[in-house]
Design an enzyme around this catalytic site. Structure first.
Site, mmCIF file in Angstrom:
data_model
loop_
_atom_site.group_PDB
_atom_site.id
_atom_site.type_symbol
_atom_site.label_atom_id
_atom_site.label_comp_id
_atom_site.label_asym_id
_atom_site.label_seq_id
_atom_site.Cartn_x
_atom_site.Cartn_y
_atom_site.Cartn_z
ATOM 1 N N HIS A 122 56.615 45.248 56.137
ATOM 2 C CA HIS A 122 57.484 45.656 55.037
ATOM 3 C C HIS A 122 58.906 45.826 55.554
ATOM 4 C CE1 HIS A 122 56.159 49.687 56.636
ATOM 5 N NE2 HIS A 122 57.468 49.885 56.551
HETATM 6 P P1 TYD Z 1 51.471 52.547 55.687
HETATM 7 O O1 TYD Z 1 52.770 52.460 54.975
HETATM 8 O O2 TYD Z 1 50.364 51.657 55.237
HETATM 9 O O3 TYD Z 1 51.716 52.329 57.224
HETATM 10 P P2 TYD Z 1 52.256 51.008 57.965
HETATM 11 O O4 TYD Z 1 53.331 50.444 57.089
HETATM 12 O O5 TYD Z 1 52.772 51.510 59.264
HETATM 13 O O6 TYD Z 1 51.118 50.072 58.134
HETATM 14 O O7 TYD Z 1 50.991 54.054 55.601
HETATM 15 C C1 TYD Z 1 49.654 54.424 55.749
HETATM 16 C C2 TYD Z 1 49.318 55.520 54.744
HETATM 17 O O8 TYD Z 1 50.060 56.707 54.999
HETATM 18 C C3 TYD Z 1 49.608 55.119 53.313
HETATM 19 O O9 TYD Z 1 48.552 55.622 52.506
HETATM 20 C C4 TYD Z 1 50.879 55.863 52.992
HETATM 21 C C5 TYD Z 1 50.792 57.091 53.854
HETATM 22 N N1 TYD Z 1 52.100 57.612 54.323
HETATM 23 C C6 TYD Z 1 52.555 58.835 53.840
HETATM 24 O O10 TYD Z 1 51.890 59.501 53.015
HETATM 25 N N2 TYD Z 1 53.739 59.316 54.314
HETATM 26 C C7 TYD Z 1 54.486 58.637 55.215
HETATM 27 O O11 TYD Z 1 55.561 59.111 55.615
HETATM 28 C C8 TYD Z 1 54.019 57.356 55.691
HETATM 29 C C9 TYD Z 1 54.812 56.547 56.664
HETATM 30 C C10 TYD Z 1 52.816 56.889 55.211
#
Ligand code: TYD
Length: 136
Positions: A49
């Site tokens: 992303h």
């Molecule tokens: P995600 O965005 O999928 O992580 P990455 O982009 O690193 O693969 O995040 C994983 C999960 O955590 C998703 O359910 C969203 C949650 N999350 C939060 O609640 N707060 C945050 O600050 C972050 C980064 C993720």
């Protein structure tokens, strides 16, 4: 593409090493959120992303991982393998994280609280947002 890394001062002595990170002086934004990832399996790929406004500094405080940055024109791999080095990522960069070593802990300092609306999760939409096309 310019890769912006920050080397933090190590305040080490005979007891070991310590790094202190202050908002606005050691990272170029006010830190509103800190999160970290660990127990990441070796074949896992994360991220995929970009952000519209969020600024972040990524620090692999233990172990190592590789961050791929993509500005729509070029892709560069950055190995994060030291707890005293941060990778700054501002808006306009697609990021992918992979190659997590055993025991890797990837810590992220962020300029904003979590806001799903700030994410660009579609690569085509990302390219359009930076004025690039897949053919370029
Ligand atoms: P995600 O965005 O999928 O992580 P990455 O982009 O690193 O693969 O995040 C994983 C999960 O955590 C998703 O359910 C969203 C949650 N999350 C939060 O609640 N707060 C945050 O600050 C972050 C980064 C993720």
């Amino acid at each position: 593409m310019k890769i912006e890394t920050v080397d933090f001062k190590i305040r080490g002595d005979e007891r070991g090493a310590l790094v202190a990170i202050n908002q606005l002086t050691d990272v170029p934004f006010e830190i509103r959120r800190v999160y970290y990832m660990w127990n990441t399996l070796p074949d896992v790929e994360r991220g995929f992303h970009a952000h519209q406004a969020l600024e972040q500094v990524l620090i692999c405080v233990s172990g190592s991982c590789t961050v791929t940055l993509d500005d729509g024109r070029e892709r560069r791999d950055v190995l994060l393998d030291r707890p005293d080095r941060g990778l700054y990522i501002g808006p306009g960069y697609w990021r992918e994280m992979r190659g997590f070593s055993g025991g890797a802990v990837l810590m992220v300092l962020a300029s904003q609280t979590y806001n799903p609306a700030d994410y660009i999760r579609d690569y085509g939409e990302f390219l359009a947002s930076v004025g690039a096309t897949k053919e370029e």
